[in-house]
Design a protein around this motif. Structure first.
Motif, mmCIF file in Angstrom:
data_model
loop_
_atom_site.group_PDB
_atom_site.id
_atom_site.type_symbol
_atom_site.label_atom_id
_atom_site.label_comp_id
_atom_site.label_asym_id
_atom_site.label_seq_id
_atom_site.Cartn_x
_atom_site.Cartn_y
_atom_site.Cartn_z
ATOM 1 N N LYS A 30 0.830 -1.207 0.000
ATOM 2 C CA LYS A 30 0.000 0.000 0.000
ATOM 3 C C LYS A 30 0.864 1.257 0.000
ATOM 4 C CE LYS A 30 -3.599 2.196 2.722
ATOM 5 N NZ LYS A 30 -4.340 2.174 3.972
ATOM 6 N N GLU A 31 1.982 1.206 0.708
ATOM 7 C CA GLU A 31 2.875 2.356 0.807
ATOM 8 C C GLU A 31 3.836 2.474 -0.377
ATOM 9 O OE1 GLU A 31 2.659 4.682 3.265
ATOM 10 O OE2 GLU A 31 0.877 3.545 3.851
ATOM 11 N N ALA A 32 3.865 1.462 -1.232
ATOM 12 C CA ALA A 32 4.824 1.435 -2.340
ATOM 13 C C ALA A 32 4.356 2.298 -3.514
ATOM 14 C CB ALA A 32 5.024 0.000 -2.815
ATOM 15 N N PRO A 33 5.305 2.826 -4.288
ATOM 16 C CA PRO A 33 4.930 3.595 -5.483
ATOM 17 C C PRO A 33 4.479 2.664 -6.610
ATOM 18 C CG PRO A 33 7.312 3.414 -5.320
ATOM 19 C CD PRO A 33 6.745 2.781 -4.070
ATOM 20 N N ALA A 34 3.732 3.214 -7.527
ATOM 21 C CA ALA A 34 3.330 2.445 -8.703
ATOM 22 C C ALA A 34 4.513 2.337 -9.653
ATOM 23 C CB ALA A 34 2.153 3.126 -9.395
ATOM 24 N N GLY A 35 4.627 1.193 -10.290
ATOM 25 C CA GLY A 35 5.714 0.964 -11.236
ATOM 26 C C GLY A 35 5.306 1.309 -12.654
ATOM 27 N N ARG A 36 6.108 0.860 -13.604
ATOM 28 C CA ARG A 36 5.852 1.131 -15.025
ATOM 29 C C ARG A 36 4.489 0.610 -15.471
ATOM 30 N NH1 ARG A 36 10.913 -1.047 -14.607
ATOM 31 N NH2 ARG A 36 10.104 -3.019 -15.343
ATOM 32 N N SER A 37 4.077 -0.520 -14.904
ATOM 33 C CA SER A 37 2.813 -1.127 -15.324
ATOM 34 C C SER A 37 1.602 -0.476 -14.662
ATOM 35 C CB SER A 37 2.829 -2.615 -14.972
ATOM 36 O OG SER A 37 2.831 -2.769 -13.553
ATOM 37 N N GLY A 38 1.857 0.430 -13.723
ATOM 38 C CA GLY A 38 0.761 1.045 -12.993
ATOM 39 C C GLY A 38 0.413 0.311 -11.715
ATOM 40 N N LYS A 39 0.973 -0.886 -11.545
ATOM 41 C CA LYS A 39 0.751 -1.666 -10.322
ATOM 42 C C LYS A 39 1.742 -1.230 -9.257
ATOM 43 C CE LYS A 39 -0.803 -5.875 -12.624
ATOM 44 N NZ LYS A 39 -0.523 -7.303 -12.824
ATOM 45 N N LYS A 40 1.352 -1.383 -8.004
ATOM 46 C CA LYS A 40 2.266 -1.117 -6.903
ATOM 47 C C LYS A 40 3.406 -2.120 -6.984
ATOM 48 C CE LYS A 40 -0.267 1.857 -4.400
ATOM 49 N NZ LYS A 40 0.136 2.939 -3.562
ATOM 50 N N GLU A 41 4.630 -1.641 -6.766
ATOM 51 C CA GLU A 41 5.810 -2.509 -6.828
ATOM 52 C C GLU A 41 6.600 -2.377 -5.541
ATOM 53 O OE1 GLU A 41 8.054 -1.585 -10.335
ATOM 54 O OE2 GLU A 41 6.501 -2.335 -11.673
ATOM 55 N N VAL A 42 6.908 -3.518 -4.944
ATOM 56 C CA VAL A 42 7.698 -3.558 -3.719
ATOM 57 C C VAL A 42 8.954 -4.372 -4.000
ATOM 58 C CG1 VAL A 42 7.756 -4.294 -1.301
ATOM 59 C CG2 VAL A 42 5.610 -3.496 -2.313
ATOM 60 N N ARG A 43 10.093 -3.782 -3.743
ATOM 61 C CA ARG A 43 11.366 -4.485 -3.917
ATOM 62 C C ARG A 43 11.808 -5.012 -2.555
ATOM 63 N NH1 ARG A 43 14.333 -5.435 -7.948
ATOM 64 N NH2 ARG A 43 13.254 -3.934 -9.262
ATOM 65 N N LEU A 44 12.027 -6.320 -2.478
ATOM 66 C CA LEU A 44 12.458 -6.969 -1.238
ATOM 67 C C LEU A 44 13.870 -7.502 -1.435
ATOM 68 C CD1 LEU A 44 9.179 -8.942 -0.445
ATOM 69 C CD2 LEU A 44 9.933 -6.792 0.570
ATOM 70 N N GLU A 45 14.840 -6.756 -0.964
ATOM 71 C CA GLU A 45 16.243 -7.164 -1.110
ATOM 72 C C GLU A 45 16.574 -8.249 -0.085
ATOM 73 O OE1 GLU A 45 18.082 -6.009 -3.571
ATOM 74 O OE2 GLU A 45 16.607 -4.519 -4.187
ATOM 75 N N GLY A 46 17.371 -9.204 -0.502
ATOM 76 C CA GLY A 46 17.840 -10.240 0.411
ATOM 77 C C GLY A 46 16.795 -11.273 0.793
ATOM 78 N N VAL A 47 15.692 -11.336 0.059
ATOM 79 C CA VAL A 47 14.644 -12.313 0.353
ATOM 80 C C VAL A 47 14.760 -13.455 -0.646
ATOM 81 C CG1 VAL A 47 12.154 -12.706 0.428
ATOM 82 C CG2 VAL A 47 13.110 -10.590 1.354
ATOM 83 N N ASP A 48 14.850 -14.660 -0.135
ATOM 84 C CA ASP A 48 14.936 -15.844 -0.977
ATOM 85 C C ASP A 48 13.642 -16.011 -1.769
ATOM 86 O OD1 ASP A 48 14.288 -18.933 -1.236
ATOM 87 O OD2 ASP A 48 16.477 -18.722 -1.219
ATOM 88 N N ALA A 49 13.754 -16.015 -3.082
ATOM 89 C CA ALA A 49 12.577 -16.067 -3.951
ATOM 90 C C ALA A 49 11.773 -17.345 -3.760
ATOM 91 C CB ALA A 49 13.004 -15.926 -5.416
ATOM 92 N N THR A 50 12.444 -18.465 -3.622
ATOM 93 C CA THR A 50 11.740 -19.741 -3.460
ATOM 94 C C THR A 50 10.917 -19.737 -2.179
ATOM 95 O OG1 THR A 50 13.476 -20.906 -4.671
ATOM 96 C CG2 THR A 50 12.031 -22.244 -3.284
ATOM 97 N N LEU A 51 11.522 -19.297 -1.087
ATOM 98 C CA LEU A 51 10.797 -19.260 0.183
ATOM 99 C C LEU A 51 9.663 -18.243 0.145
ATOM 100 C CD1 LEU A 51 13.654 -19.614 2.826
ATOM 101 C CD2 LEU A 51 12.062 -21.365 2.014
#
Length: 140
Positions: A30-51
């Motif tokens: 909710k607090e994240a900015p909208a990205g190129r697609s217009g959807k909210k985008e949240v970048r999670l650094e250091g988070v294992d994608a599989t988990l």
């Protein structure tokens, strides 16, 4: 909304699902900015994608895989993002894996992460098998 993980892997989610089942993730989005697609985008650094994908699958289905390779890491991820159902499921999962080889480690983990069930079961296990777990000190 889209979560971006290390290596630009994407995990799509729905606001309604997160707002009812994973409020902390919803708040992040909710607090994240909208990205190129217009959807909210949240970048999670250091988070294992599989988990993280397993965590999101759990949010949608409440199903816990039976073959999680890194249950302690899964517990920590669920705890970090306040997905309490997965946190409890991982505590039970870890409790069910108690053995002579990992009892002390799991007791320490349980204490460090406020896992009352895991800590209690690990301590009971250690008490039950104390003689077998005791290291024999070398004689001089």
């Amino acid at each position: 909304m889209v979560f971006f993980l290390d290596g630009d892997q994407e995990v799509g989610t729905h606001n309604l699902v997160l707002s009812t089942k994973a409020q902390f993730l919803y708040w992040l989005a909710k607090e994240a900015p909208a990205g190129r697609s217009g959807k909210k985008e949240v970048r999670l650094e250091g988070v294992d994608a599989t988990l993280f994908k397993i965590l999101i699958d759990f949010v949608y289905t409440k199903e816990v895989p039976t073959d999680i390779e890194h249950p302690k890491a899964m517990f920590c991820l669920a705890d970090r993002f306040e997905v309490f159902g997965m946190r409890v499921a991982m505590e039970i999962y870890l409790t069910n894996t108690l053995s002579k080889a990992n009892a002390i480690d799991l007791a320490v983990f349980g204490e460090a992460h406020s896992c009352a069930l895991l800590l209690e079961e690990a301590v009971n296990f250690i008490v039950t098998y104390a003689k077998e777990l005791k290291e024999v000190s070398p004689t001089a």
